[in-house]
Each structure stands twice: as C-alpha cells, then as structure tokens.
Design a protein around this motif. Structure first.
Motif, PDB file in Angstrom:
ATOM      1  N   PRO A  94       4.546   2.919   6.663  1.00  0.00           N
ATOM      2  CA  PRO A  94       4.897   2.736   8.064  1.00  0.00           C
ATOM      3  C   PRO A  94       3.460   2.451   8.635  1.00  0.00           C
ATOM      4  CG  PRO A  94       4.581   5.139   7.475  1.00  0.00           C
ATOM      5  CD  PRO A  94       4.738   4.289   6.121  1.00  0.00           C
ATOM      6  N   ALA A  95       3.428   1.833   9.913  1.00  0.00           N
ATOM      7  CA  ALA A  95       2.255   1.716  10.762  1.00  0.00           C
ATOM      8  C   ALA A  95       1.555   2.897  10.838  1.00  0.00           C
ATOM      9  CB  ALA A  95       2.597   1.050  11.983  1.00  0.00           C
ATOM     10  N   ALA A  96       2.242   4.186  11.412  1.00  0.00           N
ATOM     11  CA  ALA A  96       1.447   5.513  11.378  1.00  0.00           C
ATOM     12  C   ALA A  96       2.243   6.469  10.531  1.00  0.00           C
ATOM     13  CB  ALA A  96       1.332   5.600  12.633  1.00  0.00           C
ATOM     14  N   GLY A  97       1.462   7.535   9.863  1.00  0.00           N
ATOM     15  CA  GLY A  97       2.431   8.471   9.243  1.00  0.00           C
ATOM     16  C   GLY A  97       2.432   8.372   7.851  1.00  0.00           C
ATOM     17  N   VAL A  98       3.175   9.416   7.309  1.00  0.00           N
ATOM     18  CA  VAL A  98       2.826   9.448   5.650  1.00  0.00           C
ATOM     19  C   VAL A  98       4.203   9.216   5.225  1.00  0.00           C
ATOM     20  CG1 VAL A  98       2.676  10.938   3.683  1.00  0.00           C
ATOM     21  CG2 VAL A  98       1.220  11.323   5.788  1.00  0.00           C
ATOM     22  N   VAL A  99       4.577   8.457   3.924  1.00  0.00           N
ATOM     23  CA  VAL A  99       5.785   8.321   3.563  1.00  0.00           C
ATOM     24  C   VAL A  99       5.771   8.780   1.942  1.00  0.00           C
ATOM     25  CG1 VAL A  99       5.068   6.057   2.564  1.00  0.00           C
ATOM     26  CG2 VAL A  99       7.607   6.513   2.871  1.00  0.00           C
ATOM     27  N   HIS A 100       6.886   9.321   1.683  1.00  0.00           N
ATOM     28  CA  HIS A 100       7.046   9.965   0.417  1.00  0.00           C
ATOM     29  C   HIS A 100       7.522   9.056  -0.470  1.00  0.00           C
ATOM     30  CE1 HIS A 100       8.907  12.485  -2.662  1.00  0.00           C
ATOM     31  NE2 HIS A 100       7.971  13.232  -2.624  1.00  0.00           N
ATOM     32  N   LEU A 101       6.764   8.483  -1.598  1.00  0.00           N
ATOM     33  CA  LEU A 101       7.061   7.284  -2.410  1.00  0.00           C
ATOM     34  C   LEU A 101       7.983   7.971  -3.676  1.00  0.00           C
ATOM     35  CD1 LEU A 101       3.636   5.464  -2.782  1.00  0.00           C
ATOM     36  CD2 LEU A 101       5.402   5.200  -1.430  1.00  0.00           C
ATOM     37  N   GLY A 102       8.057   9.114  -3.742  1.00  0.00           N
ATOM     38  CA  GLY A 102       8.899   9.463  -5.122  1.00  0.00           C
ATOM     39  C   GLY A 102       8.340  10.665  -5.952  1.00  0.00           C
TER      40      GLY A 102
END
Length: 752
Positions: A94-102
């Motif tokens: 995302p442009a901002a924030g954290v993503v859970h990849l797995g």
C-alpha cells in the motif's frame, strides 16, 4: 502513600517549567532509533535493484535470514520458502501502512512476514509466531463480533470505554488494560480500566503531558499500534546504521519492531511493567487517547490478535466520535433555541441591550454562566452574580488594551489578567464577545471558581532528570498518588457555548448595522426635509418683507394725510396696525436670518474676541443710555471662526443679557472665557430675571420663550441663531440660570 499540594494556579503546577531533561525527551529522534526489538528481523530493500541495503536480525529470527543479508537479493536473504511471499511485492504494497505478506516457515519455526514503504525503500519485517497462536484473523473474529454486538447497545462513553478495556484484556490475556484520554494540554486521565491483581489500579489517575512527549504522540497518531514485548530487551542494531539510499538512518515510524527509547523502557520497569501494547484512539486525524495494555512479565501478543485489537480500537474511535458529536449536536440545538429567543427580543427592542437583558435567564443559559454584563456607550448592565461595575470596567479596559478579539474565553482569569484573583468568586472564568472594533462594547459572561482535587500518578513535576555524569536521562521512579488542589479556575467553556456566543455576536453586529442604516436613511431624509424647510422659510421670509413694509408705509401715510379726518379710535387703530406690522417685519427679518444661517458658507479667520466685544459694547451704548450698567469684561482668547456669524452670536448673547437685566440697578454684565485642550468656552453672565432650569431644554429652540412678551420683547429666534452658529462651527451651547438671580450662557468653539 499520598503526597498533597495546594496551588494557587493550576498552570504553575500541572505544567511545570521545562527542565533540561524534559527538553531532551521532547527532542529525542525516536522514529530513527537505529535498532529493532530482538524478537524479529528487519531487511531494508532497494526497490530498484531488489537487494538488501540494511539489516537487523534478532535471535528469534536468525534461522530465517541469511547470516549476512546485506548486499543479497531478497530471495537470497531469506529461506527458500519465501519466494511465493515476495513475488510481485511492489504491486502488493500500500501507499502507506503495513501489509501482512503471509507466514514464512523455516524448519519447525514460523514467522509472520510484514512489509511497508519508508524513505523510498521497502522494509521487510519478520516476527516469530508462537505455536498456539491464531493462524488467521478469522480465528479471532468471533471474539471481535461479540464485542461489535455489545457495543451497539452502549450509549454512554464511560460504558463504552469500560467495555473496550474488558474485551481487549479478554482476547490478549494481559494483566491490565487502561483507556487513557488526553485533555487540551495533553495531560492524560485514565477513564476506564480492566485488570487482575498482578498490577495496581490506575483508574482515575492523571499523568502529565511530559510522560508522552510530542514526537511520541505524533507516532501514535500515524501508527495506531505498538508492542513492546520485553521492557528489559537488548536491542538488535541495524547494519549499516545509515541507509545508503538516503544518507541518513532509516525511518521506522511504521515498523512493528521499532526499538523504543531507553528512557521509556526504564519508565516501564519503574511502573513494574514487563511488556506493553498501545492502541491509538483517534478523533478524525487528532489523537483522542490510548488503549494502554500492560503485563507484569514479558509477553508477546500474536499478530492476528493485535489486528483484532486494532480493529476494536478503530470501532471504539468511531463510537467515541459519534457519541461526542451527538452530545455536541444536542447541546448546540438547545443553545440555538435560546439564541433564537434572544434574537427575537433584540430585533423587537429599541436598542439591542434592552432585548438582551429582558429575560436574564436566557442570557445566562446561552453560556451556562452564573452572571453576565453588557457594556456599551459607557453604561454597564449586569445580571446574575457578577463583579462590581468598577471591576467589570477594569476587565473591559484589560481586554481593550490587548489585541481586540471577537471572542475571549478563559477558565482562569487570574492566570490571564493581573489582579484577576480578586474577583474569583464571581469571575474565575470569563467568556466575552466584542460588539465593536472601535468602541468598548462587550457582552461578558462569568463563572465562579470551582475548587477541585486532581490525583496524579506520581509527582508531575518530576518527569525526567539527567544523570550525574550528564550522559543520559532517567524517568521518575514513583507513581504513588500525588494530589493537588486546583484553585482560581472555573468550569471550562465548551465549544458549543463559545460557538453560540460567537453567533450571537454576529447577530448583534447585524442588528446594530441595520439600526445604523435605518438611522442614516432617516437622517438623510430629515436633512432633505430640513433643506426644503429652510428654502421654504427663506422664500416666504424674503417675499413677506415687502408687504409688511408697504403696510407700515401706507398706514403712516394714511395717518399723516387723513389723520385729522379720523376719530381718536381710528388713529389708535392705525397705530396698532403700524406696531403690529413692524413687529411682524422684525420677525420675518429674524426668520430670514435664521434660514440664511444654515445656508451660508463659513469662512473662518482668526478673530480678536476682545476687540469684537469692545466694538459691540460701543454700538450698544445708545440702548443703555440712562441705565446703570456695570461691565466686567475679561481679556478674551482669540479664535478661528466666521466673523459675521460669530459677531451675530455674541451680539445676541449680549443683547439678551442687557434685555433681561433692565430692571436691575446696577445691571452687571460679565463676559469671560476659559480654555481647555480641546476648546475655548466663552460665557456671558447677567444678574437679571434668570430662568427655571427645569425648562433649560427649551431655551435654544425656535419661538421658545420662558417669559411673557409683555415683560420682555423679542421673537424667540435669537438663541436659536446662537445654537445654529455654534453647531455649524462644530461647537456647542448651554446655559445655567436661577429665577430672579441671573443667567449664564456658554458658547464653546473647538480649537481644531
């Protein structure tokens, strides 16, 4: 154990002067600590080359990361099973924030893989998972759904925060969960709590703003959740310390593993807290408060449980904002009803002040005040419990001397205005609106002092101190209850009340402007009418002069040539016609002079008033022949005025004095003057018939007489002429008198 202090001013104790230690806390760059917490790993990846440029690997993730990952591709830096997780990485961020990849598996261990953007780089974080933790958010959702079902039935903010603290402690299993609310000065208060007996209660305690410095609050605002798994951890440093892509340390504001300030870790240990987790509560983009979770021993909160807690925090934020907005809307509606009643009364009154104070209850209720004062035109109207007129005027002078603001609001007048503590019983709090940018016109509301006790979690003055060698800071060690008695403060003014009086100010200004426009229109209409009347009187007076002269002339000719043929009665009738025509002609001449006085152009010159009065006295000697007149003429200051008009004015005043003192022996005529900074005041005084001061208002009107014509002749226009001459010069006239004692007429001319 409880410490107690009494302060005369809240601001002097709750907001202590900034110490060097506090200043250092405020300036600490906590978003670039240069290290991470040791229960995970961090890889900083160049998005162009795909290679790792910085890395930090904690002991818990050493088996999932290459021994020296810097310079490796991301696939080379991680165990082989990572390839599916990092495929098409750029498009998944995302442009901002954290993503859970797995989940990344390495032998018997499992790690959560997270990613976000920072400083133009891609940050990959690994966090070791516990064996029994939820494998997905779906496993936690039933507990979240139960919270959602219950939160819909709660309509009170206190119940809402209490419910949230219970639910978060239930799904995390931590020892204590607090809901912490900030005040306008960023001091905090614990408004809800759920705990076991392993940690003490902090419910109801206040904590100073310095406990959470400004840069820490900013991180809470932009990154809603933070976990510190062990308050005694040894940080894992980032290598190299400077990001080669930017030439500066990597920004870890959104990192879940970001290392925290050693001062904060010591603060936690002093509180007896081994682990903590914070969830931000936001009102729009502004920090409302925190859900602060504590555990006595080190503890981790699994990723999906943290996600559930973050979700609960967002729901709580929305509910808090909605309920506060609803309460504010209800308050605004109630105040608007009061406001409408005040506006209706003001619109129907001759002057807005009359309508404003006609129902004191509404005026006070608009601001929930105990007293109010309306100040306009040098007059003070007070209702309810207020300071004295002198104290109100002192307050007005203080407000006017500062930058003139439309609205002034303070709940501690003593802290704002010198000497404000003397009126604390009526006016510890002041809310005022300025109705004019030129004159001192205000509507002011007052609230009395409310003495209250604030209990702090430790002495707020002892925030952080520098060590003896000056190398580091140490936070306070005591969180025992510390009480403070707050004085010289009222209940604070709320936003709906400030907005309501601000809207009232706008309405008053509109009413005043409308009245001014109506007055201006009426004045313009009256000016036009007066000009028409002057033109009419000039025309009529001018046209009547000749007929009256003809009447006098032909009557005198009739008596001269035919008088011997008339009876005694006929001759007497002719004499009466002549006298009446002469009197009417004099009246017409005076009217003509009066009308000309309003139409003539003023040509001011410097006049020697002593010489002017001496000349008038010589010309009047024939009228005073045979009378005993005592003249008392003082040296008179010069003035600038139209010579013809001013001569006529002084002539009228002197003739008036001679006429009304004709029965005195001697008649005393006194002429003098006094000077002020703004004007020169001439006076003519006599010891004649005088007048009753009850009728002084009639003296300078046209055809106004206070004596019978049989006693003293005249047309009743002379003093009206004097008044018109003074006003055309920007001056004024007035008179003082006593019956059978005498009269004094004053004629004042401005110096500029």
């Amino acid at each position: 154990m409880s410490d107690t202090q009494t302060e005369e001013n809240l601001s002097s104790s709750i907001v202590p002067s900034q110490s060097p230690g506090t200043a250092a806390c405020e300036s600490e760059p906590i978003h670039i600590p240069g290290s991470i917490q040791p229960h995970g790993a961090l890889l900083v990846v160049d998005p162009v080359s795909g290679r790792v440029v910085q890395a930090a690997v904690g002991p818990g993730c050493a088996d999932a990361v290459a021994p020296d990952p810097v310079g490796c591709s991301l696939a080379e830096a991680l165990v082989p099973d990572s390839a599916p997780l990092v495929r098409n990485l750029q498009s998944r961020l995302p442009a901002a924030g954290v993503v859970h990849l797995g989940l990344l598996r390495s032998g018997s261990t499992v790690h959560h893989m997270l990613a976000h953007r920072s400083d133009g780089a891609v940050l990959i974080e690994l966090e070791r998972a516990r064996s029994a933790e939820p494998g997905s958010f779906d496993e936690v959702y039933p507990q979240v759904r139960e919270f959602l079902d219950r939160v819909q039935r709660v309509a009170d903010i206190d119940e809402l925060t209490a419910l949230s603290s219970r639910e978060i402690r239930r799904i995390t299993g931590l020892d204590r969960v607090l809901v912490y609310r900030f005040d306008p000065d960023w001091n905090g208060e614990v408004v809800a709590e759920d705990r076991n007996d392993r940690l003490p209660s902090y419910l109801g305690l206040h904590f100073p703003a310095a406990d959470i410095p400004a840069q820490a609050r900013e991180l809470y605002r932009i990154n809603r959740l933070r976990l510190i798994a062990d308050a005694s951890y040894t940080p894992s440093p980032i290598h190299p310390p400077v990001n080669p892509l930017t030439g500066r340390p990597i920004d870890l504001a959104f990192s879940v593993l970001r290392s925290v300030s050693p001062v904060h870790l010591e603060y936690m240990r002093n509180m007896g807290t081994g682990a903590s987790m914070s969830i931000s509560l936001l009102r729009g983009d502004r920090l409302w408060g925190l859900i602060s979770c504590h555990n006595r021993d080190p503890a981790t909160v699994p990723y999906h449980v943290r996600t559930a807690c973050d979700f609960i925090g967002q729901v709580l934020s929305l509910q808090l904002v909605a309920q506060e907005a609803s309460a504010v809307a209800d308050r605004r509606n109630a105040l608007r009803s009061i406001q409408n009643r005040l506006l209706a009364r003001m619109a129907g009154a001759e002057h807005y002040v009359e309508g404003l104070v006609s129902n004191p209850g509404d005026l006070l209720a608009l601001a929930a005040a105990e007293g109010a004062a309306v100040v306009t035109g040098g007059r003070i109207t007070r209702v309810g419990a207020t300071p004295s007129d002198d104290e109100v005027q002192r307050l007005v002078s203080w407000m006017a001397a500062r930058q003139r603001l439309d609205v002034v609001a303070t709940d501690s007048l003593a802290a704002a205005m010198p000497g404000g503590e003397t009126i604390k019983d009526q006016a510890s709090g002041v809310l005022a609106i300025s109705v004019s940018q030129i004159h001192d016109s205000y509507v002011i509301w007052f609230r009395p002092e409310v003495v209250r006790t604030v209990t702090w979690g430790g002495d707020p003055r002892l925030h952080a101190e520098t060590s003896a060698d000056g190398t580091r800071l140490h936070p306070r060690t005591s969180f025992a209850n510390w009480q403070e008695t707050v004085r010289l403060r009222s209940r604070p003014w709320q936003a709906p009340e400030i907005d309501a009086v601000s809207e009232l100010r706008t309405a008053i200004v509109d009413i005043v402007l409308r009245k001014a426009e109506e007055t201006a229109a009426l004045s313009e209409q009256l000016t036009t009418i007066n000009k028409e009347l002057e033109a009419f009187s000039y025309s009529v007076s001018h046209d009547l002069r000749a007929p009256f002269r003809h009447i006098v002339g032909y009557a005198q000719l009739l008596k001269k040539y035919e008088g011997d043929k008339l009876s005694e009665r006929g001759n007497r009738y002719i004499d009466t016609i002549v006298e009446s025509a002469i009197s009417a002609g004099t009246l017409v001449d005076d009217l003509l002079g009066f009308s000309q006085m309003g139409r003539s152009t003023i040509t001011p010159v410097t006049l020697d008033m002593t010489a002017l009065v001496a000349d008038l006295r010589r010309r009047m000697e024939a009228d005073t022949h045979g009378r005993n007149v005592e003249w008392r003429i003082a040296p008179l200051p010069a003035t600038r005025a139209d010579p013809i008009m001013l001569r006529l004015a002084m002539q009228n005043l002197i003739e008036n004095a001679l006429k009304f003192s004709r029965h005195r022996d001697p008649a005393v005529i006194e002429i003098g003057a006094v000077e002020t900074a703004e004007e020169t005041i001439y006076h003519v005084r006599d010891n004649g018939a005088g007048f009753d001061m009850a009728y002084v208002g009639k003296l300078f009107g046209v055809f106004q007489r206070l004596h019978r014509v049989e006693e003293f002749e005249g047309t009743g226009i002379g003093l009206a002429n004097v008044k018109r001459i003074a006003e055309r010069h920007g001056g004024r006239v007035w008179a003082e008198g006593r019956v059978n004692v005498g009269a004094t007429f004053f004629f004042a001319l401005p110096k500029r």
